[in-house]
Design an enzyme around this catalytic site. Structure first.
Site, PDB file in Angstrom:
ATOM      1  N   ASP A   1      52.848  -1.556 -25.011  1.00 62.54           N
ATOM      2  CA  ASP A   1      52.793  -0.179 -24.954  1.00 62.54           C
ATOM      3  C   ASP A   1      54.201   0.469 -24.499  1.00 62.54           C
ATOM      4  OD1 ASP A   1      51.102   1.882 -24.674  1.00 62.54           O
ATOM      5  OD2 ASP A   1      51.350   2.026 -21.835  1.00 62.54           O
TER       6      ASP A   1
ATOM      7  N   MET B   1      48.150   8.118 -20.921  1.00 62.55           N
ATOM      8  CA  MET B   1      49.206   9.408 -20.861  1.00 62.55           C
ATOM      9  C   MET B   1      50.488   8.743 -21.758  1.00 62.55           C
ATOM     10  SD  MET B   1      46.957  11.663 -19.991  1.00 62.55           S
ATOM     11  CE  MET B   1      47.934  13.176 -20.457  1.00 62.55           C
ATOM     12  N   ARG B   2      50.999   7.468 -21.976  1.00 62.75           N
ATOM     13  CA  ARG B   2      52.355   7.411 -22.129  1.00 62.75           C
ATOM     14  C   ARG B   2      51.652   7.479 -23.802  1.00 62.75           C
ATOM     15  NH1 ARG B   2      53.045   2.554 -20.254  1.00 62.75           N
ATOM     16  NH2 ARG B   2      54.559   2.778 -18.534  1.00 62.75           N
ATOM     17  N   ALA B   3      50.913   7.660 -24.167  1.00 54.39           N
ATOM     18  CA  ALA B   3      50.939   7.871 -25.480  1.00 54.39           C
ATOM     19  C   ALA B   3      50.939   9.679 -26.391  1.00 54.39           C
ATOM     20  CB  ALA B   3      49.839   7.679 -26.457  1.00 54.39           C
TER      21      ALA B   3
END
Length: 689
Positions: free
Chosen positions: A181, A262-264
């Site tokens: 990720d 929420m990184r995406a």
């Protein structure tokens, strides 16, 4: 390779995108392409003489070389620092001289690779083979933007913000989800199947080998143009506007594909802006969002370790259409850039100065564009991959099996995997760090102290003080300090967990051919493979059926490859149990020569039957006793079912010197208690005596 080049260039335009993970088969120039990025990165301004590359405009107040006085900076090329797979912790984070800290009271710190990579690129080749403790340090530095070195109360902190780029071959194993990720983008690459392209690759490689300087000079002009375009896109990036319509599409796409966290969303937004800047636009278009999704989401869609990365493009297009908005904030592909050719990778209006932009790829001396490079393509042109990371094809389904024939049953589908109970190898090993069996490792709890063997690693402070205390009067100690000499130093002995070689020996004969039964067996083995993935084990797969045994998968770190081979495994024929055990013994013998520190665990999945009366059974039991004499830790998964049970698997387990467990007992949540550790064969022999 267009997606690979685009992903690397986008990170050069906007390092905030978060790096690239390059996945692909061996020999596809992954490392070559990544290393070429260093020459295209803009130069950085640093404080003269600072070993930690502080920015003269915003120097780090906690820099070990600081504080830095205000003054002009010095320009230098951006660094690409390579992290070797076998690097030590001290090489990565830096080394603190504990001896000088204790005896002289000074902080003598030698910066590591994380300091060298600050404001540059940290490149990890074969990143999937990186040791867990190094992965943990990378995750900490990537999350906090700083590296901390702690040694017995003495600490050093320095800034470490870098662009993380990794390459890997999926056949050799997958990445931990946490590290996966951390990569902003991912690209799947494969060698071209077009003869003309392959010919051109060979021509260029031979030309470089013949005269590297002339080859570099030949492409210097194109490289300069590409560097200038990157600089222009960087200058334009702050002016790029991410409208509500595009942001709504980003949020809706991440929600539709159920990505974690929420990184995406953030990575997609940054990537879309970088795509717009790369195309010379100040507004994010729908095509930018689509391309950003194709690069940022595939590796975040993995729901379990055996899922191949990928994205349903029809679902993506439908989501973008549903949440396209009224278009006020989104010029779209037919907006002011003049049609679809004004896409993210060039075309009319896409260059830094308007008009026709420079080509992404070099031209030949005659000026003709390269035939193979699709500059505007947003879709990866890689062949469909099987779940094992190889191109899908007939090899798995039509693999020739020993004794195969008309009696073969089609492959049964595995039942739903479950959380398996932990199985351990007895004793304390010294193998590669992992999460299965006890071992002496550099990480873990402290169990003792010893004199340093080579350079001092982890200091055992109490043992060092005890060693130095009796000699203080003889050494003339007069103050409150402790007089410490090299002979007094003691390093900590730590005990952690190691990874093992888990070798599965699976009965694929006709006695297992009932589809429900074989499905349950495959489900159990798949569950153990999931457990092996989480514990960082190597795995191998031996099956026996028909007239002999076969090594379906030699020992490998690619657990998903083992799962793929298991899924296509047919059944049928006789039950050569002895051949399966002897084949496993040969595999283990070879692996001991290759990797003597990695201890094996044999998992035999069988009902204990052997075809052909008493003689095959006797041969099987003899083969089992040979494995026990080798000291191989074993466990037998008893697949026998029905109201009448012969107990043959239990007898086999006794010869192997390990326990026998049923499929029901293998579940972690089973009511029946299960011995967690595999007992030593020699221990069982002593008890039997």
């Amino acid at each position: 390779m267009a997606d690979l080049r685009l992903a690397l260039l986008l990170n050069a335009v906007s390092p905030a995108v978060g790096g690239v993970l390059v996945r692909g088969e061996k020999g596809t120039a992954k490392s070559t392409a990544v290393r070429a990025l260093a020459a295209l990165m803009p130069e950085v301004e640093v404080v003269p003489g600072c070993r930690f590359s502080c920015d003269p405009r915003r120097p780090d107040p906690d820099c070990p070389d600081g504080p830095h006085a205000a003054g002009p900076g010095a320009s230098r090329p951006a660094r690409m620092v390579e992290l070797p797979v076998g690097a030590s912790e001290d090489r990565l984070v830096g080394a603190l001289d504990i001896e000088r800290a204790l005896s002289e009271g000074v902080k003598a710190f030698e910066p590591g690779l994380l300091a060298a990579a600050h404001r540059g690129v940290l490149y990890v080749d074969e990143v999937n083979l990186l040791h867990d403790h190094l992965v943990d340090l990378l995750l900490d530095a990537a999350a906090m933007g700083a590296s901390y070195v702690e040694r017995e109360g003495v600490s050093v902190r320095h800034a470490s913000r870098f662009l993380l780029v990794g390459t890997m071959n999926p056949e050799e194993g997958e990445l931990r989800p946490q590290l996966l990720d951390r990569f902003g983008l991912t690209v799947e690459v494969a060698a071209s199947r077009e003869p003309e392209e392959r010919m051109e690759v060979v021509r260029r490689r031979l030309a470089y080998d013949e005269d590297p300087a002339a080859f570099a000079a030949r492409w210097a002009g194109e490289e300069t143009a590409l560097r200038e375009r990157i600089a222009a896109a960087r200058a334009l990036l702050p002016a790029v506007r991410l409208g509500d319509a595009a942001l709504r599409q980003i949020a809706a796409t991440c929600a539709a594909f159920e990505v974690d966290g929420m990184r995406a969303d953030i990575v997609m937004a940054r990537t879309a802006c970088a795509l717009a800047a790369w195309a010379g636009r100040t507004d994010v278009a729908a095509e930018d969002v689509r391309q950003a999704a194709l690069l940022a989401l595939p590796h975040r869609r993995r729901r379990n370790p055996f899922d191949a990365p990928g994205l349903d493009e029809e679902k993506l297009d439908e989501t973008l259409r549903q949440h396209g908005g009224d278009g006020e904030d989104d010029p779209g592909p037919d907006g002011p850039d003049g049609g679809p050719d004004g896409g993210p990778d060039g075309g009319p209006g896409g260059g830094p100065g308007g008009g026709q932009p420079p080509q992404d790829g070099p031209r030949d001396p005659a000026g003709a564009p390269e035939p193979a490079e699709s500059a505007g393509s947003g879709e990866p042109s890689v062949p469909e991959q099987s779940r094992g990371g190889r191109p899908a094809g007939k090899g798995d389904e039509e693999r020739e099996q020993p004794g195969g024939g008309a009696g073969d049953q089609p492959p049964a589908r595995a039942s739903e995997p479950f959380r398996a109970r932990a199985l351990h190898v007895p004793g304390v090993g010294e193998g590669a760090a992992g999460r299965r069996s006890r071992a002496r490792t550099a990480q873990g709890r402290t169990t003792g102290a010893r004199r340093p063997q080579g350079a001092l690693g982890r200091l055992h402070l109490a043992a060092t003080v005890r060693a130095a205390a009796p000699h203080q009067r003889a050494r003339g100690r007069s103050g409150p300090g402790l007089v410490v000499r090299r002979d007094d130093l003691r390093e900590a002995v730590r005990e952690g967990r190691e990874s093992n070689l888990v070798l599965f020996v699976v009965d694929a004969s006709g006695s297992m051919a009932a589809r429900k039964r074989m499905g349950a067996v495959k489900g159990a083995v798949l569950s153990l493979l999931l457990d092996a993935y989480q514990r960082r084990d190597k795995v191998g797969l031996v099956t026996f059926r028909g007239s002999g045994a076969e090594v379906v998968l030699p020992p490998t770190s690619s657990v998903d490859a083992a799962a793929a081979r298991l899924g296509s495994l047919p059944t049928g024929g006789r039950t050569p149990l002895a051949a399966g055990l002897l084949k496993a013994r040969e595999v283990l013998r070879v692996e001991r020569l290759r990797d003597p520190s990695r201890r094996p665990l044999l998992v035999a999945v069988t009902d204990g039957r052997a075809t052909g009366g008493t003689e095959p059974v006797a041969r099987a039991r003899q083969a089992a006793r040979l494995l026990a004499a080798d000291g191989t830790a074993s466990v037998v998964v008893d697949c026998e079912s029905g109201p009448v049970r012969l107990g043959l698997a239990g007898a086999l387990a006794g010869d192997l010197g390990g326990p026998a467990v049923t499929l029901e007992e293998l579940r972690a949540d089973a009511v029946t208690s299960l011995v967690r550790s595999v007992r030593s064969p020699h221990h069982n022999h002593r008890r039997a005596a």
